[in-house]
Design an enzyme around this catalytic site. Sequence first.
Site, PDB file in Angstrom:
ATOM      1  N   HIS A 178     -27.986 -66.109  36.002  1.00 40.97           N
ATOM      2  CA  HIS A 178     -28.359 -64.817  36.589  1.00 40.97           C
ATOM      3  C   HIS A 178     -29.222 -64.117  35.541  1.00 40.97           C
ATOM      4  O   HIS A 178     -28.990 -64.280  34.333  1.00 40.97           O
ATOM      5  CB  HIS A 178     -27.151 -63.913  36.831  1.00 40.97           C
ATOM      6  CG  HIS A 178     -26.099 -64.461  37.737  1.00 40.97           C
ATOM      7  ND1 HIS A 178     -25.087 -65.282  37.306  1.00 40.97           N
ATOM      8  CD2 HIS A 178     -25.888 -64.266  39.055  1.00 40.97           C
ATOM      9  CE1 HIS A 178     -24.302 -65.578  38.326  1.00 40.97           C
ATOM     10  NE2 HIS A 178     -24.764 -64.989  39.401  1.00 40.97           N
ATOM     11  N   ASP A 191     -27.256 -62.628  32.813  1.00 41.80           N
ATOM     12  CA  ASP A 191     -26.534 -63.526  31.893  1.00 41.80           C
ATOM     13  C   ASP A 191     -27.339 -63.734  30.623  1.00 41.80           C
ATOM     14  O   ASP A 191     -26.782 -63.822  29.530  1.00 41.80           O
ATOM     15  CB  ASP A 191     -26.338 -64.930  32.495  1.00 41.80           C
ATOM     16  CG  ASP A 191     -25.541 -64.930  33.775  1.00 41.80           C
ATOM     17  OD1 ASP A 191     -24.724 -64.023  33.958  1.00 41.80           O
ATOM     18  OD2 ASP A 191     -25.753 -65.866  34.577  1.00 41.80           O
TER      19      ASP A 191
END
Length: 439
Positions: free
Chosen positions: A103, A106
């Site tokens: 993501h 992340d």
Amino acid sequence: MLNRFFPSIQKPIPFEGKQSKNPLAFKYYDREQRVGGRTMAEHLRFSVAYWHTLKGDGSDMFGDPSFFREWHKPADPLERAKATMDAAFEFFQKLGVDYYCFHDRDIAPEGSTFAETCRNLDVMVAYAKKLQQETGVRLLWGTANLFGNPIYAQGAATSPNAHVMALAAAQVKHALDATRELGGENYVFWGGREGYETLLNTDIKREQQQMARFLHMAVEYKKSIGFAGQFLIEPKPKEPTKHQYDSDAAATLNFLREFGLLDHFKLNIEANHGTLAGHSFEHELAVASAAGMLGSVDANRGDLLLGWDTDQFPTDLYSTTMAMLVILGQNGLGTGGLNFDAKVRRSSTDPVDLFHAHIGGMDAFARALLIAQRIIDDKVLSSFVAERYGSFNGGIGARIMSGKTGLADIEQWVLTQPAPLLQSGRQEMLENILNSYLQ
Ligand code: XLS
Ligand code: CA
Ligand code: CA
């Protein structure tokens, strides 16, 4: 090879074969071994999930972090993000996987404004690009985290607040740019907050129209930047929302069809999401595949005794074999892969546990690949299934399915025939056959 965060693993995990007792060796996954015309690596296309493996800290709703990772130690958020990415690529190389997934949030920290957050992401995308070039590891898919920030508490694309929907759209634009820049082979949409908590405040029809508009804008933007990756939607019935619109494969397919999006998407099927929806993993795979829409897989497992998304590593050979039968049955996943959207348990505190977990998952799928290929080669299931439907190959069955006959003609035919024969489905025999291959 990078060598800083996993000092106990000094060389890539070797393949040693099924007689090996070395827990840090593959027993079945031999990446160059050819199975039915492809290497194991080409079939399985394993990917590591950045969020669990690199970012996970072992915390849960009842307890503080239990993992103390070296790469989480730098105090400065961007330095921490870089250390985490160094650890990531060291891990990918030592494990011997070709792909990873992330993501946006992340890999890069949020700043105090959207502009700063985008700048952070740009810095980390440049860093990831360099590490990808150095190691040869590639991006299976990117995605945007549209569920973590509290602004998305009432939805992102389906928020009742147009400004919030716009923020989500801007975030997806930037995540698409990042995925394209890194050569991502797919891009995933998972609607963690796209659903409702209570119908007392929700207009379902309007929210679904918003979601469709959001996805259409993404399709248009994808074309405008020449991003060639496959768009994927990942069904999940609940958690975090009580009811999510993309609740299972069938509901998602219907949504895509209703809003004219079928041609632009495939499905990313996750095992644990299937079981949360009251289905088996293989049911979800088979429904997607039957529609020509199975694009990729989030490989994990749930726990039948727990009603939430435990995201455990897949170790159940029955389940992985059934999955590989569907995947081989459609001649592979194309640009998709098997992404370990799975986390080690809170009590598995040592970084080396990340290796044990992935080795187990990779071996469970490699072994399943070998078993499924033998079942297919021996035609033990396919010949039974073909025969089971054999009455449609000619006679009344073929006439019905060709559309050349209707109820009145059929009645005339039935009146001339003796009663149909009751034939056994042979479920137990087939289960025994499956068991005989699971060695
Ligand atoms: C959460 C989902 C998520 C998606 C990507 O349950 O599995 O991790 O795979 O947003
Ligand atoms: Ca997932
Ligand atoms: Ca999950």
